[in-house]
Design an enzyme around this catalytic site. Structure first.
Site, PDB file in Angstrom:
ATOM      1  CD  GLU A 127     -35.373 -21.925   5.662  1.00  0.00           C
ATOM      2  OE1 GLU A 127     -35.672 -21.307   6.695  1.00  0.00           O
ATOM      3  OE2 GLU A 127     -36.184 -22.636   5.044  1.00  0.00           O
ATOM      4  CG  ASN A 168     -32.494 -27.264   2.149  1.00  0.00           C
ATOM      5  OD1 ASN A 168     -32.623 -27.567   0.965  1.00  0.00           O
ATOM      6  ND2 ASN A 168     -33.524 -27.155   2.984  1.00  0.00           N
ATOM      7  CG  HIS A 205     -40.830 -23.657  -0.608  1.00  0.00           C
ATOM      8  ND1 HIS A 205     -41.695 -24.716  -0.416  1.00  0.00           N
ATOM      9  CD2 HIS A 205     -39.817 -23.840   0.264  1.00  0.00           C
ATOM     10  CE1 HIS A 205     -41.209 -25.492   0.545  1.00  0.00           C
ATOM     11  NE2 HIS A 205     -40.074 -24.995   0.967  1.00  0.00           N
ATOM     12  CD  GLU A 234     -37.554 -27.329   2.361  1.00  0.00           C
ATOM     13  OE1 GLU A 234     -38.402 -26.415   2.512  1.00  0.00           O
ATOM     14  OE2 GLU A 234     -36.594 -27.481   3.120  1.00  0.00           O
ATOM     15  CG  ASP A 236     -44.324 -25.853  -2.020  1.00  0.00           C
ATOM     16  OD1 ASP A 236     -43.633 -24.885  -2.386  1.00  0.00           O
ATOM     17  OD2 ASP A 236     -44.596 -26.071  -0.822  1.00  0.00           O
TER      18      ASP A 236
HETATM   19  O1  G3I Z   1     -46.088 -28.591  17.335  1.00  0.00           O
HETATM   20  C1  G3I Z   1     -47.356 -27.989  17.192  1.00  0.00           C
HETATM   21  C2  G3I Z   1     -48.421 -28.915  17.663  1.00  0.00           C
HETATM   22  O2  G3I Z   1     -48.225 -29.209  19.023  1.00  0.00           O
HETATM   23  C3  G3I Z   1     -49.803 -28.298  17.416  1.00  0.00           C
HETATM   24  O3  G3I Z   1     -50.764 -29.269  17.653  1.00  0.00           O
HETATM   25  C4  G3I Z   1     -49.933 -27.812  15.988  1.00  0.00           C
HETATM   26  C5  G3I Z   1     -51.215 -27.073  15.768  1.00  0.00           C
HETATM   27  O4  G3I Z   1     -51.209 -26.376  14.552  1.00  0.00           O
HETATM   28  O5  G3I Z   1     -48.839 -26.971  15.649  1.00  0.00           O
HETATM   29  C6  G3I Z   1     -47.621 -27.681  15.751  1.00  0.00           C
HETATM   30  O6  G3I Z   1     -46.483 -27.041  15.245  1.00  0.00           O
HETATM   31  C7  G3I Z   1     -46.505 -26.648  13.900  1.00  0.00           C
HETATM   32  C8  G3I Z   1     -45.665 -27.608  13.048  1.00  0.00           C
HETATM   33  O7  G3I Z   1     -45.538 -27.116  11.735  1.00  0.00           O
HETATM   34  C9  G3I Z   1     -46.266 -29.004  12.963  1.00  0.00           C
HETATM   35  O8  G3I Z   1     -47.504 -28.962  12.310  1.00  0.00           O
HETATM   36  C10 G3I Z   1     -45.924 -25.272  13.850  1.00  0.00           C
HETATM   37  O9  G3I Z   1     -46.793 -24.361  14.515  1.00  0.00           O
HETATM   38  C11 G3I Z   1     -45.692 -24.837  12.438  1.00  0.00           C
HETATM   39  O10 G3I Z   1     -44.953 -23.609  12.468  1.00  0.00           O
HETATM   40  C12 G3I Z   1     -44.869 -25.880  11.703  1.00  0.00           C
HETATM   41  O11 G3I Z   1     -44.716 -25.440  10.383  1.00  0.00           O
HETATM   42  C13 G3I Z   1     -43.671 -26.046   9.663  1.00  0.00           C
HETATM   43  C14 G3I Z   1     -42.659 -25.001   9.269  1.00  0.00           C
HETATM   44  O12 G3I Z   1     -41.645 -25.605   8.467  1.00  0.00           O
HETATM   45  C15 G3I Z   1     -42.006 -24.366  10.486  1.00  0.00           C
HETATM   46  O13 G3I Z   1     -40.927 -23.562  10.141  1.00  0.00           O
HETATM   47  C16 G3I Z   1     -44.259 -26.702   8.435  1.00  0.00           C
HETATM   48  O14 G3I Z   1     -45.060 -27.803   8.825  1.00  0.00           O
HETATM   49  C17 G3I Z   1     -43.145 -27.197   7.511  1.00  0.00           C
HETATM   50  O15 G3I Z   1     -43.690 -27.592   6.283  1.00  0.00           O
HETATM   51  C18 G3I Z   1     -42.159 -26.077   7.242  1.00  0.00           C
HETATM   52  O16 G3I Z   1     -41.134 -26.564   6.439  1.00  0.00           O
HETATM   53  C19 G3I Z   1     -40.143 -25.622   6.059  1.00  0.00           C
HETATM   54  C20 G3I Z   1     -38.830 -26.352   5.982  1.00  0.00           C
HETATM   55  O17 G3I Z   1     -38.554 -26.998   7.198  1.00  0.00           O
HETATM   56  C21 G3I Z   1     -37.691 -25.401   5.618  1.00  0.00           C
HETATM   57  N1  G3I Z   1     -37.995 -24.663   4.426  1.00  0.00           N
HETATM   58  C22 G3I Z   1     -39.275 -23.986   4.392  1.00  0.00           C
HETATM   59  C23 G3I Z   1     -40.405 -24.951   4.707  1.00  0.00           C
HETATM   60  C24 G3I Z   1     -41.748 -24.264   4.616  1.00  0.00           C
HETATM   61  O18 G3I Z   1     -41.887 -23.257   5.573  1.00  0.00           O
END
Ligand code: G3I
Length: 300
Positions: A127, A168, A205, A234, A236
């Protein structure tokens, strides 16, 4: 064939999913994931904040959970991701200039050494382009100098010569968009100057703001014509239209160098898009989109 992975394998492709370490204890989740997919991406566990929480101190606990589950079940692994403006640990967010540049290099070396020889492809840089103007995204990494992306790729090639090295990004699916052209020009430039790059990951996405467009196939074939593999990394689709899922699958199947598709989660309840139903399974049920993808793969 009766599973996505086996159906994709008929044409030498893979069909993967994002996996969360926190769900590996859930049998309903792992039974679908294990049966259907033959490529795995850790949804968060191999990112910078997870793998290097303190500078120079690497932590592979959760990354290894996902990696080991995949390998124990005979699946290959895509690594995600080494250099990104997002999900940086606090210590990295506070760095700049040559110190940040060196930290990026050290991070790539540290993570790739741990998984050396065992990763099918790494999303080396994620990104890095601006959403609208076709240029680079302004970030702390970009501020270290415009050559940061090629430095990341050269570092990665030396760290693990066996891994395919991918760039990516999202919203580079529509061929008419400036962002797509910006990434395309970078890849063309890298290929012409011998910067090591093997693949482009189209996140795909799709939603109302960035819907699927039938020029997706042009995007895939245009990148492939530069001499790189193309992977849908990725996928969806908001609402999971069976017709759109089939179209995306057929677009990949139409281009020999589009060699795999990964969906960004197993079931709707696993999706990062809370409130949406963008994936192939709902609970333990196969959705119409699942059937349309499987049929497209089997027809190839
Ligand atoms: O680490 C904390 C954890 O301690 C806490 O219990 C929990 C409560 O909600 O949050 C946890 O962190 C979250 C993490 O996902 C794990 O669930 C973050 O707040 C949240 O921001 C994070 O989101 C991820 C996101 O990337 C962050 O940028 C998504 O799961 C993940 O699907 C998403 O994936 C990205 C790709 O890496 C790159 N391309 C876009 C894609 C979608 O946004």
């Amino acid at each position: 064939e009766s599973t996505l992975g086996a159906a994709a394998a008929q044409s030498g492709r893979y069909f993967g999913t994002a996996i969360s370490a926190g769900k590996l204890g859930e049998a309903a989740y792992t039974s679908i994931a294990n049966a259907e997919f033959n490529m795995v991406t850790a949804e968060n566990e191999m990112k910078i904040d997870a793998t290097e929480p303190n500078r120079g101190q690497f932590n592979f606990t959760n990354g290894d959970r996902v990696f080991n589950w995949a390998r124990q079940n005979g699946k290959r692994v895509r690594g995600h991701t080494l250099a990104w403006h997002s999900q940086q640990p606090g210590w990295m967010q506070s760095l700049s200039g040559s110190t940040l540049r060196q930290a990026m290099i050290d991070h790539i070396n540290g993570v790739m050494a741990h998984y050396r020889g065992n990763i099918y492809a790494w999303d080396v840089v994620n990104e890095a382009f601006d959403d609208s103007n076709g240029g680079r995204r302004q970030s702390n990494l970009q501020a270290t100098g415009n050559d940061w992306i090629e430095v990341a790729f050269r570092t990665a090639r030396a760290a693990d010569p066996a891994a395919k090295l991918c760039y990516n990004d999202y919203n580079i699916d529509n061929w008419t968009w400036a962002k797509t052209q910006g990434v395309y020009n970078m890849v063309r430039d890298f290929k012409s100057r011998g910067v090591p790059i093997d693949c482009v990951g189209l996140q795909a996405h799709f939603n109302s703001g960035s819907p699927y467009n039938s020029n997706f196939r042009t995007t895939i074939s245009s990148f492939a014509a530069l001499g790189v593999d193309v992977q849908i990394t990725e996928l969806d689709i908001q609402g999971a239209s069976a017709q759109t899922y089939a179209a995306v699958t057929n677009d990949c199947l139409a281009v020999p160098r589009c060699n795999g598709i990964t969906v960004w989660g197993v079931r709707d309840q696993d999706s990062w898009r809370s409130g949406d139903t963008p994936l192939l399974f709902s609970g333990s049920s196969k959705k119409p989109a699942y059937t349309s993808v499987l049929n497209a793969l089997n027809a190839a």
